[in-house]
Design a protein around this motif. Sequence first.
Motif, PDB file in Angstrom:
ATOM      1  N   TYR A 218       9.410 -27.037  64.736  1.00 44.48           N
ATOM      2  CA  TYR A 218      10.733 -26.661  64.259  1.00 44.48           C
ATOM      3  C   TYR A 218      11.195 -27.590  63.144  1.00 44.48           C
ATOM      4  O   TYR A 218      11.758 -27.148  62.134  1.00 44.48           O
ATOM      5  N   ASN A 219      10.979 -28.890  63.323  1.00 44.12           N
ATOM      6  CA  ASN A 219      11.432 -29.842  62.307  1.00 44.12           C
ATOM      7  C   ASN A 219      10.777 -29.574  60.949  1.00 44.12           C
ATOM      8  O   ASN A 219      11.432 -29.661  59.904  1.00 44.12           O
ATOM      9  N   SER A 220       9.472 -29.250  60.955  1.00 39.14           N
ATOM     10  CA  SER A 220       8.786 -28.968  59.703  1.00 39.14           C
ATOM     11  C   SER A 220       9.261 -27.657  59.093  1.00 39.14           C
ATOM     12  O   SER A 220       9.469 -27.561  57.883  1.00 39.14           O
ATOM     13  N   VAL A 221       9.432 -26.644  59.940  1.00 39.10           N
ATOM     14  CA  VAL A 221       9.900 -25.355  59.433  1.00 39.10           C
ATOM     15  C   VAL A 221      11.309 -25.488  58.852  1.00 39.10           C
ATOM     16  O   VAL A 221      11.619 -24.933  57.792  1.00 39.10           O
ATOM     17  N   LYS A 222      12.152 -26.237  59.527  1.00 35.72           N
ATOM     18  CA  LYS A 222      13.532 -26.425  59.068  1.00 35.72           C
ATOM     19  C   LYS A 222      13.573 -27.106  57.700  1.00 35.72           C
ATOM     20  O   LYS A 222      14.493 -26.869  56.901  1.00 35.72           O
ATOM     21  N   ALA A 223      12.584 -27.952  57.414  1.00 30.81           N
ATOM     22  CA  ALA A 223      12.566 -28.698  56.155  1.00 30.81           C
ATOM     23  C   ALA A 223      11.949 -27.915  55.002  1.00 30.81           C
ATOM     24  O   ALA A 223      11.915 -28.414  53.880  1.00 30.81           O
ATOM     25  N   LEU A 224      11.472 -26.704  55.254  1.00 31.26           N
ATOM     26  CA  LEU A 224      10.869 -25.913  54.188  1.00 31.26           C
ATOM     27  C   LEU A 224      11.908 -25.521  53.137  1.00 31.26           C
ATOM     28  O   LEU A 224      13.083 -25.324  53.465  1.00 31.26           O
ATOM     29  N   PRO A 225      11.490 -25.351  51.895  1.00 30.76           N
ATOM     30  CA  PRO A 225      12.425 -24.879  50.870  1.00 30.76           C
ATOM     31  C   PRO A 225      12.805 -23.428  51.135  1.00 30.76           C
ATOM     32  O   PRO A 225      12.015 -22.662  51.700  1.00 30.76           O
ATOM     33  N   THR A 226      13.983 -23.053  50.735  1.00 26.50           N
ATOM     34  CA  THR A 226      14.432 -21.676  50.934  1.00 26.50           C
ATOM     35  C   THR A 226      14.353 -20.854  49.654  1.00 26.50           C
ATOM     36  O   THR A 226      14.755 -19.691  49.654  1.00 26.50           O
ATOM     37  N   ASP A 227      13.830 -21.451  48.587  1.00 27.41           N
ATOM     38  CA  ASP A 227      13.557 -20.685  47.383  1.00 27.41           C
ATOM     39  C   ASP A 227      12.196 -20.018  47.564  1.00 27.41           C
ATOM     40  O   ASP A 227      11.179 -20.708  47.724  1.00 27.41           O
ATOM     41  N   PRO A 228      12.133 -18.676  47.569  1.00 22.55           N
ATOM     42  CA  PRO A 228      10.878 -17.987  47.876  1.00 22.55           C
ATOM     43  C   PRO A 228       9.721 -18.368  46.952  1.00 22.55           C
ATOM     44  O   PRO A 228       8.586 -18.509  47.415  1.00 22.55           O
ATOM     45  N   GLU A 229       9.993 -18.555  45.671  1.00 14.62           N
ATOM     46  CA  GLU A 229       8.921 -18.886  44.737  1.00 14.62           C
ATOM     47  C   GLU A 229       8.356 -20.271  45.012  1.00 14.62           C
ATOM     48  O   GLU A 229       7.142 -20.483  45.007  1.00 14.62           O
ATOM     49  N   ALA A 230       9.239 -21.238  45.250  1.00 14.61           N
ATOM     50  CA  ALA A 230       8.781 -22.594  45.554  1.00 14.61           C
ATOM     51  C   ALA A 230       8.032 -22.628  46.880  1.00 14.61           C
ATOM     52  O   ALA A 230       7.000 -23.302  47.020  1.00 14.61           O
ATOM     53  N   LEU A 231       8.533 -21.883  47.843  1.00 16.38           N
ATOM     54  CA  LEU A 231       7.890 -21.823  49.146  1.00 16.38           C
ATOM     55  C   LEU A 231       6.495 -21.215  49.036  1.00 16.38           C
ATOM     56  O   LEU A 231       5.524 -21.730  49.594  1.00 16.38           O
ATOM     57  N   LEU A 232       6.381 -20.128  48.294  1.00 16.74           N
ATOM     58  CA  LEU A 232       5.096 -19.460  48.157  1.00 16.74           C
ATOM     59  C   LEU A 232       4.077 -20.347  47.451  1.00 16.74           C
ATOM     60  O   LEU A 232       2.905 -20.390  47.825  1.00 16.74           O
ATOM     61  N   LYS A 233       4.510 -21.062  46.433  1.00 15.71           N
ATOM     62  CA  LYS A 233       3.600 -21.947  45.703  1.00 15.71           C
ATOM     63  C   LYS A 233       2.992 -22.975  46.646  1.00 15.71           C
ATOM     64  O   LYS A 233       1.788 -23.262  46.594  1.00 15.71           O
ATOM     65  N   ARG A 234       3.796 -23.510  47.514  1.00 11.63           N
ATOM     66  CA  ARG A 234       3.289 -24.503  48.460  1.00 11.63           C
ATOM     67  C   ARG A 234       2.351 -23.871  49.483  1.00 11.63           C
ATOM     68  O   ARG A 234       1.332 -24.450  49.864  1.00 11.63           O
ATOM     69  N   LEU A 235       2.694 -22.681  49.947  1.00 12.19           N
ATOM     70  CA  LEU A 235       1.851 -22.014  50.931  1.00 12.19           C
ATOM     71  C   LEU A 235       0.494 -21.632  50.370  1.00 12.19           C
ATOM     72  O   LEU A 235      -0.475 -21.504  51.116  1.00 12.19           O
ATOM     73  N   TYR A 236       0.414 -21.460  49.067  1.00  6.68           N
ATOM     74  CA  TYR A 236      -0.863 -21.135  48.447  1.00  6.68           C
ATOM     75  C   TYR A 236      -1.778 -22.345  48.362  1.00  6.68           C
ATOM     76  O   TYR A 236      -2.944 -22.208  47.999  1.00  6.68           O
ATOM     77  N   GLN A 237      -1.282 -23.516  48.663  1.00  5.59           N
ATOM     78  CA  GLN A 237      -2.059 -24.754  48.722  1.00  5.59           C
ATOM     79  C   GLN A 237      -3.010 -24.922  47.552  1.00  5.59           C
ATOM     80  O   GLN A 237      -4.170 -25.328  47.682  1.00  5.59           O
ATOM     81  N   GLY A 238      -2.539 -24.588  46.350  1.00  8.65           N
ATOM     82  CA  GLY A 238      -3.342 -24.765  45.164  1.00  8.65           C
ATOM     83  C   GLY A 238      -4.149 -23.538  44.798  1.00  8.65           C
ATOM     84  O   GLY A 238      -4.733 -23.492  43.710  1.00  8.65           O
ATOM     85  N   GLY A 239      -4.214 -22.535  45.682  1.00  9.82           N
ATOM     86  CA  GLY A 239      -4.919 -21.302  45.367  1.00  9.82           C
ATOM     87  C   GLY A 239      -4.114 -20.444  44.405  1.00  9.82           C
ATOM     88  O   GLY A 239      -2.935 -20.696  44.152  1.00  9.82           O
ATOM     89  N   LYS A 240      -4.752 -19.411  43.885  1.00  5.33           N
ATOM     90  CA  LYS A 240      -4.100 -18.567  42.898  1.00  5.33           C
ATOM     91  C   LYS A 240      -3.807 -17.181  43.459  1.00  5.33           C
ATOM     92  O   LYS A 240      -4.687 -16.554  44.065  1.00  5.33           O
TER      93      LYS A 240
END
Length: 361
Positions: A218-240
């Motif tokens: 929960y603590n990690s999820v709560k700290a995630l950005p709420t901007d969808p583009e920024a969030l998606l970039k991080r979730l892609y972990q460097g992938g395209k």
Amino acid sequence: MTTDPKRRNDPFKGEPFTHESLDHAEFGLLLPAPGDPALPADRHTLLKEHLMDEITRTAPAPARPRLRRTAWIALPVAATLVAGAVAIGQWGPGAGAHEDVRAGGATAEPEVLRLEPGTTEGLPAAVERISLAAAKQPALEPRADQFIYVESKVSFLRSENNNGEEKNWITPLHQRQIWKSPDGTKGFLYEPGHGLIDKKGEDLDDGEHGTGDNRHSYNSVKALPTDPEALLKRLYQGGKPGDHDADWMAFKEIGQLLQEQIAPPSTSAALYEAAARIPGVTLVDKTVDAAGRPGIAIAFTIGDKRKEWVFDKNTYDYLGQREVLLKAAYGMEPGTVTGQTTVVRRAVVDAKKELPDGRKV
């Protein structure tokens, strides 16, 4: 279909799921610092993913390991079996899932659906409604000393290899209850009668072998950005975006964050908005959850199966997830539901094994 990370999330250690690591440099909240493998971490993860998806069963489990995880239910995974032993197959539960003997495993007639096509038509509008519904949900904010409680109904694929003869079956839909601390270091699983989980439940607290990888806490999820583009970039972990493997990894990670967890409404809304931007994501306009409630699904096809997140057709509330075969596999026909979960209740409680009404399991 139940699920969970930790040392928990390595199939090579007997886990029925894989939770791919996220790039620490870009997303320190979701992963401890990586080591220095021969391959880059994301490539190593992809190779693992392909290996496990292609093999479907892998290494023997000589003794009952104390398996623990933290998140949902479900990622494609392959398990290796010894003769006469059973393992969770492509879709399995999270924390505490174990191998068991076939004699002790109940079976259910596989549910076979009429396959509905996925489409991108109407996807943006549907996701907008889903995000708005998520943003309006009441926030559950646990204190550090409390526990997140999630009750689900789950079913999943299991496989048996007896002297070279393979058998696959679907477990009956059954109850699963899990408690997790906000920091992800403590927990308890109650799923009696399935796997080798003791009838009294299983402790999921970190011990001397804990990895400290609590990226789905929960603590990690709560700290995630709420901007969808920024969030998606991080979730892609460097992938395209557009690389099917990277697209799948991003979709799968979001699915993990939805499983057996709670999140601030704004974070849930951002996760759905981010998912809609992943190439390959489609809308399935007609489906049902494990409880038979009609819904729509946000879906992604990987190999011979389609992973669906199911939402109420009228309210757009999240109901659960399911995995459906698109091609014949495991001796089962297309349309067979090989894994599913439906959320019954989420709450914040004061102690492990405590129910929202104050009773104890």
